[in-house]
Design a protein around this motif. Structure first.
Motif, mmCIF file in Angstrom:
data_model
loop_
_atom_site.group_PDB
_atom_site.id
_atom_site.type_symbol
_atom_site.label_atom_id
_atom_site.label_comp_id
_atom_site.label_asym_id
_atom_site.label_seq_id
_atom_site.Cartn_x
_atom_site.Cartn_y
_atom_site.Cartn_z
ATOM 1 N N LEU A 108 -11.939 -13.961 -18.934
ATOM 2 C CA LEU A 108 -12.329 -12.340 -17.660
ATOM 3 C C LEU A 108 -11.861 -11.037 -18.251
ATOM 4 O O LEU A 108 -10.975 -11.276 -19.399
ATOM 5 C CB LEU A 108 -11.757 -12.489 -16.501
ATOM 6 N N GLN A 109 -12.657 -10.132 -18.485
ATOM 7 C CA GLN A 109 -12.462 -8.750 -18.851
ATOM 8 C C GLN A 109 -11.099 -8.492 -18.249
ATOM 9 O O GLN A 109 -10.613 -8.219 -16.882
ATOM 10 C CB GLN A 109 -13.658 -7.817 -18.186
ATOM 11 N N GLY A 110 -10.244 -7.976 -19.515
ATOM 12 C CA GLY A 110 -8.641 -7.407 -18.644
ATOM 13 C C GLY A 110 -7.488 -8.154 -18.269
ATOM 14 O O GLY A 110 -6.162 -7.845 -18.416
ATOM 15 N N LYS A 113 -6.829 -10.690 -23.387
ATOM 16 C CA LYS A 113 -7.819 -11.842 -24.550
ATOM 17 C C LYS A 113 -7.998 -10.836 -26.029
ATOM 18 O O LYS A 113 -7.697 -11.490 -26.651
ATOM 19 C CB LYS A 113 -9.809 -11.810 -24.048
ATOM 20 N N LYS A 119 -2.903 -10.824 -31.483
ATOM 21 C CA LYS A 119 -1.578 -11.086 -31.510
ATOM 22 C C LYS A 119 -1.484 -12.284 -32.160
ATOM 23 O O LYS A 119 -0.570 -12.780 -32.953
ATOM 24 C CB LYS A 119 -1.178 -11.329 -29.941
ATOM 25 N N ARG A 140 -19.598 -4.024 -24.555
ATOM 26 C CA ARG A 140 -18.525 -3.161 -24.626
ATOM 27 C C ARG A 140 -18.357 -2.140 -26.104
ATOM 28 O O ARG A 140 -17.185 -3.185 -26.660
ATOM 29 C CB ARG A 140 -18.043 -3.069 -23.657
ATOM 30 N N GLN A 146 -11.557 -1.393 -30.070
ATOM 31 C CA GLN A 146 -9.900 -1.337 -29.843
ATOM 32 C C GLN A 146 -9.870 -2.673 -30.409
ATOM 33 O O GLN A 146 -7.952 -2.494 -31.546
ATOM 34 C CB GLN A 146 -10.426 -2.149 -28.274
ATOM 35 N N LYS A 248 1.153 -11.825 -19.396
ATOM 36 C CA LYS A 248 1.371 -10.635 -19.155
ATOM 37 C C LYS A 248 2.842 -11.191 -18.518
ATOM 38 O O LYS A 248 3.184 -11.386 -16.862
ATOM 39 C CB LYS A 248 0.465 -9.980 -18.336
ATOM 40 N N ASP A 250 5.306 -10.357 -18.976
ATOM 41 C CA ASP A 250 6.873 -9.879 -19.280
ATOM 42 C C ASP A 250 6.586 -9.234 -17.980
ATOM 43 O O ASP A 250 7.327 -7.868 -17.948
ATOM 44 C CB ASP A 250 6.204 -8.961 -20.125
ATOM 45 N N GLY A 273 1.947 -14.740 -23.520
ATOM 46 C CA GLY A 273 1.788 -12.994 -23.630
ATOM 47 C C GLY A 273 2.942 -12.282 -23.200
ATOM 48 O O GLY A 273 3.209 -12.285 -22.368
ATOM 49 N N VAL A 274 3.687 -11.811 -24.018
ATOM 50 C CA VAL A 274 5.738 -11.072 -23.215
ATOM 51 C C VAL A 274 5.303 -8.688 -23.366
ATOM 52 O O VAL A 274 6.150 -8.823 -22.804
ATOM 53 C CB VAL A 274 6.395 -11.406 -23.494
ATOM 54 N N GLU A 276 2.630 -5.770 -23.930
ATOM 55 C CA GLU A 276 1.217 -5.299 -24.571
ATOM 56 C C GLU A 276 1.354 -4.775 -26.306
ATOM 57 O O GLU A 276 0.022 -5.117 -26.690
ATOM 58 C CB GLU A 276 1.225 -3.415 -23.968
#
Ligand code: GDP
Length: 295
Positions: A108-110, A113, A119, A140, A146, A248, A250, A273-274, A276
């Motif tokens: 999903l968005q946000g 991904k 990464k 988008r 991005q 997320k 972290d 993922g830990v 940004e």
């Protein structure tokens, strides 16, 4: 680690202490505590029920090993079962030879991904492997920008055809480009929506059919708790995933989503993922996650 757990479950263990066998009666309170801990860690309810039933079966009647207290033994049973459910060891990203290895990112968005796409490329680069990132989120423009920005930051090329092209076509041409350049891994970033919808699923299925990926990685936000279970079920049923990245971590999530994702899909979590930053990706280790979940 077991000391911390002992303290946390202090009251529950009282019922086990001084016994020479873990029996149905004295294990009940301890099981309730385990159930509470897993739910607090945001594991899915059904997943927790199945897990507790399994632990209950293994614990009851287990002879207490001399020199080990029943409470310690019970903790070990819970911990070992958690590690076992989450797959025992780290499962690395597939690599096919000759390449390119094709990785499709879904989610999903946000959830992180696009960040995870970059990464992963950086992770490969550190192993002397080369990557091409493919931007297929034509809905988008910011998502394409991005990915291009992230690609520049880590010095990894990005393939895009702007927002007017068809996502399946972009993916196919990206793959062609990777073959021509002799790149060993293509990572395809796909469009995410705020919620699961059929248009998104249909498009993802088409891209999958077209590029025949070796990996379909579902990106799951660890902070979404219970939602992680529904998300995994839907994506696995409709697309078929080969693994997941839990982002997320972290934050203050205790990581119950890891248990849900693995239990529901049967597929391994490969990375967490830990943060940004593009460096903030770590391989997933079941033992570490088990300690955190029970934390
Ligand atoms: P996408 O819409 O799924 O592609 O999500 P993005 O990659 O754009 O990420 C959404 C937001 O989450 C951004 O602000 C990212 O910086 C952030 N983010 C991504 N991964 C992580 C992570 O592991 N930890 C934290 N704290 N933030 C993350």
């Amino acid at each position: 680690m077991f000391e911390a757990l002992s303290e946390r479950f202090e009251s529950a263990w009282k019922s086990l202490r001084g016994q020479n066998k873990i029996s149905a009666a004295n294990v009940q309170e301890a099981l309730r505590e385990v159930r509470r801990a897993l739910l607090e860690a945001d594991a899915n309810l059904q997943v927790v029920k199945d897990f507790v039933a399994e632990v209950s079966e293994k614990a009851q009647g287990a002879e207490v090993v001399s020199g080990v207290s029943p409470d310690q033994q019970f903790i070990k049973i819970v911990y070992d079962e958690l590690v076992s459910v989450m797959g025992e060891t780290n499962v690395p990203l597939k690599q096919v030879v000759p390449g390119p290895t094709v990785v499709l990112m879904a989610g999903l968005q946000g959830t992180g991904k696009t960040t995870a796409t970059a990464k992963l490329a950086l992770h490969l680069r550190k192993q002397e492997r080369t990557a091409l990132l493919v931007a297929t989120d034509v809905y988008r423009p910011a998502a394409i920008d991005q990915l291009i920005t992230l690609g520049k930051q880590i010095d990894v090329p990005v393939f895009d055809l702007g927002t007017d092209a068809n996502p399946v076509e972009i993916a196919l041409q990206g793959l062609e480009q990777a073959r021509a350049d002799g790149v060993d891994t293509v990572i395809i970033d796909t469009a995410g929506r705020l919620q699961i919808d059929q248009a998104m699923m249909g498009e993802l299925a088409q891209i999958k059919d077209a590029v025949q990926p070796h990996e379909v990685l579902l990106v799951v936000d660890a902070m979404t708790g219970q939602e992680a279970a529904n998300l995994t079920q839907t994506f696995h049923e409709q697309i078929g995933i080969t693994g997941a990245i839990l982002t997320k971590m972290d934050g203050d999530s205790r990581g119950g989503a890891a248990l849900s994702v693995r239990q529901i899909s049967g597929q391994p979590i490969k990375f967490i993922g830990v943060g940004e930053k593009v460096e903030a990706l770590q391989p997933f280790y079941p033992e570490r996650m088990a300690s955190r979940i029970l934390g």
